[in-house]
Design a protein around this motif. Structure first.
Motif, PDB file in Angstrom:
ATOM      1  N   ASP A  90       0.807  -1.211   0.000  1.00  0.00           N
ATOM      2  CA  ASP A  90       0.000   0.000   0.000  1.00  0.00           C
ATOM      3  C   ASP A  90       0.844   1.267   0.000  1.00  0.00           C
ATOM      4  O   ASP A  90       0.374   2.342   0.377  1.00  0.00           O
ATOM      5  N   CYS A  91       2.089   1.163  -0.429  1.00  0.00           N
ATOM      6  CA  CYS A  91       2.913   2.380  -0.588  1.00  0.00           C
ATOM      7  C   CYS A  91       2.366   3.212  -1.740  1.00  0.00           C
ATOM      8  O   CYS A  91       1.917   2.663  -2.740  1.00  0.00           O
ATOM      9  N   PRO A  92       2.450   4.551  -1.618  1.00  0.00           N
ATOM     10  CA  PRO A  92       1.964   5.401  -2.704  1.00  0.00           C
ATOM     11  C   PRO A  92       2.736   5.151  -4.008  1.00  0.00           C
ATOM     12  O   PRO A  92       3.946   4.955  -3.988  1.00  0.00           O
ATOM     13  N   ASN A 139       8.684   6.295  -0.380  1.00  0.00           N
ATOM     14  CA  ASN A 139       7.512   5.435  -0.515  1.00  0.00           C
ATOM     15  C   ASN A 139       7.942   3.970  -0.555  1.00  0.00           C
ATOM     16  O   ASN A 139       7.908   3.323  -1.598  1.00  0.00           O
ATOM     17  N   ILE A 140       8.358   3.475   0.585  1.00  0.00           N
ATOM     18  CA  ILE A 140       8.873   2.101   0.638  1.00  0.00           C
ATOM     19  C   ILE A 140       8.369   1.391   1.885  1.00  0.00           C
ATOM     20  O   ILE A 140       7.964   2.038   2.854  1.00  0.00           O
ATOM     21  N   CYS A 141       8.373   0.063   1.843  1.00  0.00           N
ATOM     22  CA  CYS A 141       7.951  -0.733   2.994  1.00  0.00           C
ATOM     23  C   CYS A 141       8.647  -2.094   2.879  1.00  0.00           C
ATOM     24  O   CYS A 141       9.342  -2.355   1.894  1.00  0.00           O
ATOM     25  N   PRO A 142       8.465  -2.984   3.864  1.00  0.00           N
ATOM     26  CA  PRO A 142       9.150  -4.283   3.772  1.00  0.00           C
ATOM     27  C   PRO A 142       8.822  -5.036   2.489  1.00  0.00           C
ATOM     28  O   PRO A 142       9.643  -5.789   1.981  1.00  0.00           O
ATOM     29  N   ALA A 156       5.014 -11.027   2.712  1.00  0.00           N
ATOM     30  CA  ALA A 156       3.969 -11.660   1.907  1.00  0.00           C
ATOM     31  C   ALA A 156       3.310 -10.577   1.047  1.00  0.00           C
ATOM     32  O   ALA A 156       2.635  -9.700   1.577  1.00  0.00           O
ATOM     33  N   PRO A 157       3.532 -10.605  -0.251  1.00  0.00           N
ATOM     34  CA  PRO A 157       2.967  -9.565  -1.121  1.00  0.00           C
ATOM     35  C   PRO A 157       1.452  -9.696  -1.248  1.00  0.00           C
ATOM     36  O   PRO A 157       0.921 -10.802  -1.250  1.00  0.00           O
ATOM     37  N   GLN A 158       0.767  -8.557  -1.319  1.00  0.00           N
ATOM     38  CA  GLN A 158      -0.692  -8.584  -1.494  1.00  0.00           C
ATOM     39  C   GLN A 158      -1.030  -7.755  -2.730  1.00  0.00           C
ATOM     40  O   GLN A 158      -0.737  -6.564  -2.765  1.00  0.00           O
ATOM     41  N   LEU A 159      -1.666  -8.379  -3.688  1.00  0.00           N
ATOM     42  CA  LEU A 159      -1.958  -7.698  -4.952  1.00  0.00           C
ATOM     43  C   LEU A 159      -2.970  -6.571  -4.730  1.00  0.00           C
ATOM     44  O   LEU A 159      -3.975  -6.749  -4.042  1.00  0.00           O
TER      45      LEU A 159
END
Lengths: 477, 405
Positions: free
Chosen positions: A24-26, A36-39, A48-51
């Motif tokens: 959900d990063c911009p 605009n970064i996250c794990p 765990a990526p979420q589409l």
């Protein structure tokens, strides 16, 4: 020997979803580096990526706009390559099971014939990070900005149906217009939100063989796409003539030297299915809902504008090149104004101003109501065309009604008889030699005197009345 | 970090002491993300890396009241058991449960070596979010305990859909997990894959037959199953594991975290030097194999993927006729703890890897002589998502044997 080109394009388009593809990063790659970064988009261990549903919706809408068949199931693969802009070692892309297949767009080819160009498939993928190389210090360093990592892309892979630079340019223009219509992508070659790679080979005209292709990258305008392909066709044809073998490799278009130069051997990384990313399953009701959002496409709009508004094909094509122009045209014409006049004003007055200001319509304050009101003032003779042209930029910057701008700026047309008559008398008195010249039979002088009178009125004289009056006075004297 | 980034970690409850696992001590490997704690997964490439979030499994255990012990030592990225110490606290009574990354059958084989129960759930039954692994299509959390009820209790606390792990297979979402075994529908028919017995020597064979007799005595009818494709499991697992490992280990590069080579002239050299010294010889051998298959023999990977489907279908076909399949857990002639080559690793896990390849639940039951080095152990493989009934059979057998002693 005569040769023909076989051209296929692979086009990456950045979707304008609010977030990245798997987190959900911009989706704002241009922000300050690594903001605009996250794990997930840093791909830290265990994530765990979420589409993103929005990215998927926009991707599906784009595929539908290009007449593709959405696949009931699609899945992501790890496309392996090692480069610092992709430090996790693989890009998530859909190699084995793409989102959509079997699309097409229609273009007008160089012989003015309608030509259908097929799309093999469209797949979703994540963009990679951006490298910044700093060479100023004693030790050159490379920095990685992950703002772009994970932003959503679609890759549109055409069939090799194009035969000329014209075909390729028309294909990109058509595809860009159709995608922009959906509102799911900005599609700017200049800004890199639409990137074109061309695969080009040549063969003797009439042959159906597919020869070794060469990939060309780095074309940041439609003109460059056409020029790079034209150059490459000529280069490969010369190789064929000389019997020099053509090898599979990638070349870069050099926009300054106007030529392609070798870059590297063409690399196709292996693709490994990734069970850590959810499969995409699209059911009929959801797809039907997305289809509802698909707007009328440019080709349909052109046909309707010709039929319903009496535009010529060229006018209709101009009005539909951007969805916002088409919307403005329709809404303005609905105010009872002559449609061809509206189209002419949009093409010749409004669009050049927008281009000069590097703005889209959306970025201005102009509404169809206020644009119609301006053209209505022109139709009614309250202002003349010159005044309308001067009022238009002010409509782009404020919400004031055109009537207010006209009154405030004193743009109202001078039509009153005595005022104009006095003006004409003054001009005739100031230019006796030219008046004599006219009377000696030189009709061109009338234009000069008209110009002088208009200038004296500050551009506000009613040109029709002015011409009548001048003719009368010169003839009567 | 992005201001809009959402933490997926659920909050620890107000009163974990009242949870179903209150006070249970859990040994775990350092491949589970525990927020703020070092999480190297036994690999130099992750040296110094601290997890930013709790793994879902860890959060659920803590929510249920379990207490985490300090991480144990583990084989590099959980591939095999060389150097692994996770099972020891359970064997010594210092922990009630051990979590072991199960890619080849590590939990079952480690349990077999220490006379414990070892269980691998159906792939996807337990969230993988926050687990660091090497072979994503096969690795899952394995459980080791002194008795099967402890495993069932733990599963009750941690199994089930996880909103953060959207890649869970659909069947895991559609069929809810229920840790209460059915009294009316116990497992009754077992099939022994006869091809699996070929490599056991006489002593081990007799020990295995004795285990089958115990199964029969507990009320499970045992029949022989013919699976001619059985020898394909090993190579198929190895090809897929090598390719997946080679691809997914690409992320351990020393750029964002972990070990980075101290000196390098340019980024390319930094990559090469980092990767050269970040992995041990076993892992490098596996990654080389995977790289060869990916870049130079992709057809072999595709063939292995097709074979995997065939083997999964073959097992599912047999599991329509019987309730469970039975195999040894290990070959006593091998030793997983000292296996440091790919060949030795695959010898040591030859009996357990089919369940990983097929995503099926599998339970190791210790024999009555729990530390007998010649005992190959008894491995029960259940139908997909039949985890509870399989563990219930384990409970039934454990009770039966207690009564019999």
């Amino acid at each position: 020997m005569a040769y023909e080109a076989v051209i296929g394009l692979e086009i990456h388009v950045q979707l304008n979803a609010a977030t990245k593809l798997f987190c959900d990063c911009p989706n704002r790659p241009g922000d300050d580096p690594n903001r605009n970064i996250c794990p997930v988009c840093l791909w830290l261990p265990g994530v765990a990526p979420q589409l993103s549903r929005t990215a998927l919706e926009k991707g599906v809408l784009a595929c539908l706009a290009l007449n593709c068949t959405i696949q009931p199931e699609s899945a992501f693969d790890q496309k392996v390559y090692y480069y610092p802009d992709l430090p996790k070692g693989y890009q998530l892309s859909q190699h084995h099971q793409p989102l959509a297949r079997d699309g097409w767009v229609e273009i007008i080819d160089a012989d003015n014939q309608l030509k259908r160009l097929r799309i093999h498939h469209i797949h979703l993928e994540e963009d990679v990070a951006k490298l910044v190389h700093e060479t100023d210090g004693r030790t050159p360093i490379s920095l990685v900005d992950f703002n772009r990592a994970g932003t959503p892309l679609i890759e549109i892979v055409s069939e090799p149906d194009m035969r000329s630079p014209h075909d390729a340019m028309a294909y990109v223009k058509t595809l860009r217009a159709q995608l922009r219509y959906t509102g799911c992508a900005e599609c700017s070659l200049e800004q890199g939100t639409l990137r074109v790679d061309a695969n080009i080979s040549v063969r003797p005209r009439g042959s159906d063989q597919l020869n070794t292709k060469v990939e060309v990258k780095n074309m940041n305008s439609i003109r460059n796409v056409g020029d790079a392909i034209a150059y490459e066709i000529e280069r490969q044809s010369a190789c064929m003539e000389k019997g020099t073998p053509i090898t599979l490799h990638t070349r870069l278009w050099d926009p300054d030297k106007r030529m392609t130069v070798p870059m590297r051997a063409k690399f196709e990384g292996p693709c490994i299915p990734d069970p850590s990313v959810a499969r995409i399953v699209i059911d009929a009701p959801w797809l039907a809902e997305i289809k509802q959002r698909l707007p009328e496409m440019p080709a349909q709009k052109i046909a309707r504008f010709i039929k319903d508004f009496g535009l010529t094909p060229d006018e209709a094509a101009a009005m539909t090149a951007e969805r916002e122009w088409a919307t403005l045209f329709e809404a303005t014409s609905d105010h009872g104004l002559p449609p061809r006049k509206v189209a002419n004003w949009i093409s010749t007055r409004l669009i050049p101003v927008l281009r000069e200001r590097r703005q889209s319509l959306q970025e201005t304050r102009l509404s169809a109501d206020r644009f119609a009101a301006l053209l209505d003032l022109l139709e009614q003779g309250t202002i003349n065309a010159q005044a309308a042209k001067e009022v238009l930029p002010q409509l782009l910057d404020s919400d004031d009604p055109p009537e207010t701008i006209v009154a405030r700026g004193g743009f109202a047309q001078v039509s009153a008889g005595d005022e104009l008559e006095a003006l004409v008398d003054r001009v005739i008195a100031q230019h006796p030699a030219d008046v004599q010249d006219f009377r000696n039979g030189n009709p061109k002088v009338l234009g000069f005197l008209m110009g002088q009178a208009m200038k004296a009125s500050g551009g506000k004289a009613n040109p029709k009345r002015l011409k009548e009056l001048l003719g009368t006075k010169l003839g009567a004297a | 970090m992005s201001q809009t980034h959402t933490q997926h970690t659920p909050a620890v409850p107000d009163n974990p002491a009242a949870g179903p696992l209150a006070g249970k001590r859990v040994a775990h490997q350092p491949n589970w993300s525990v927020r703020g704690h070092l999480c190297s997964a036994g690999c130099r490439a992750l040296e110094g890396y601290r997890a930013l979030e709790d793994a879902t499994l860890i959060a659920r255990l803590q929510t249920a009241g379990a207490v985490l012990a300090n991480p144990a030592a583990m084989a590099e990225l959980g591939f095999g058991l060389h150097g692994d110490t996770t099972v020891q606290p359970v064997a010594q009574g210092a922990a009630d449960l051990a979590l072991v990354n199960d890619t080849l059958g590590e939990a079952r084989v480690a349990a077999a070596a220490h006379g414990m129960f070892g269980f691998k759930p159906s792939y996807g039954r337990v969230s993988r979010c926050g687990m660091i692994d090497l072979v994503p299509s096969m690795a899952c959390p394995g459980f080791i305990a002194a008795g099967p009820q402890a495993i069932l209790d733990a599963l009750a606390a941690v199994a089930g859909p996880d909103p953060a792990d959207v890649a869970m297979p659909d069947d895991c979402r559609e069929i809810p997990f229920d840790a209460r075994p059915s009294d009316t529908d116990p497992l009754q028919n077992a099939g022994v894959i006869i091809q699996s017995l070929a490599s056991l020597d006489g002593t081990a064979r007799r020990a295995f037959e004795a285990a089958l007799a115990r199964l029969a005595a507990a009320g499970v009818a045992v029949q022989e199953i013919d699976l001619p494709d059985y020898p394909l499991f090993r190579d198929t697992h190895q090809v897929i594991a090598a390719v997946e490992a080679s691809s997914s280990a690409g992320k351990f590069d020393g750029v964002r975290y972990g070990y980075r080579a101290p000196t390098a002239k340019h980024w390319n050299e930094m990559y090469l030097e980092t990767r050269k010294s970040a992995f041990g010889p076993l892992l490098k051998a596996l990654l080389f194999q995977g790289a060869y298959l990916q870049f130079d023999n992709y057809a072999a990977f595709e063939q292995a993927a097709r074979l995997r489907r065939r083997l999964v279908d073959a097992l599912a076909g047999h599991l329509k006729k019987v309730d469970l399949l039975v195999m040894p857990t290990r070959n006593p002639a091998t030793d997983a703890a000292t296996a440091t080559t790919i060949a030795a690793i695959y010898d040591a896990f030859a009996y357990t890897l089919p369940a990983n390849l097929a995503g099926l639940p599998a339970l190791h039951l210790p024999g009555p002589q729990t530390t007998d080095a010649q005992d190959p152990g008894l491995q029960l493989i259940g139908r997909r998502l039949d985890d509870t009934r399989l563990l219930a059979l384990g409970v039934r057998m454990a009770d039966f044997e207690k009564e019999g002693r």
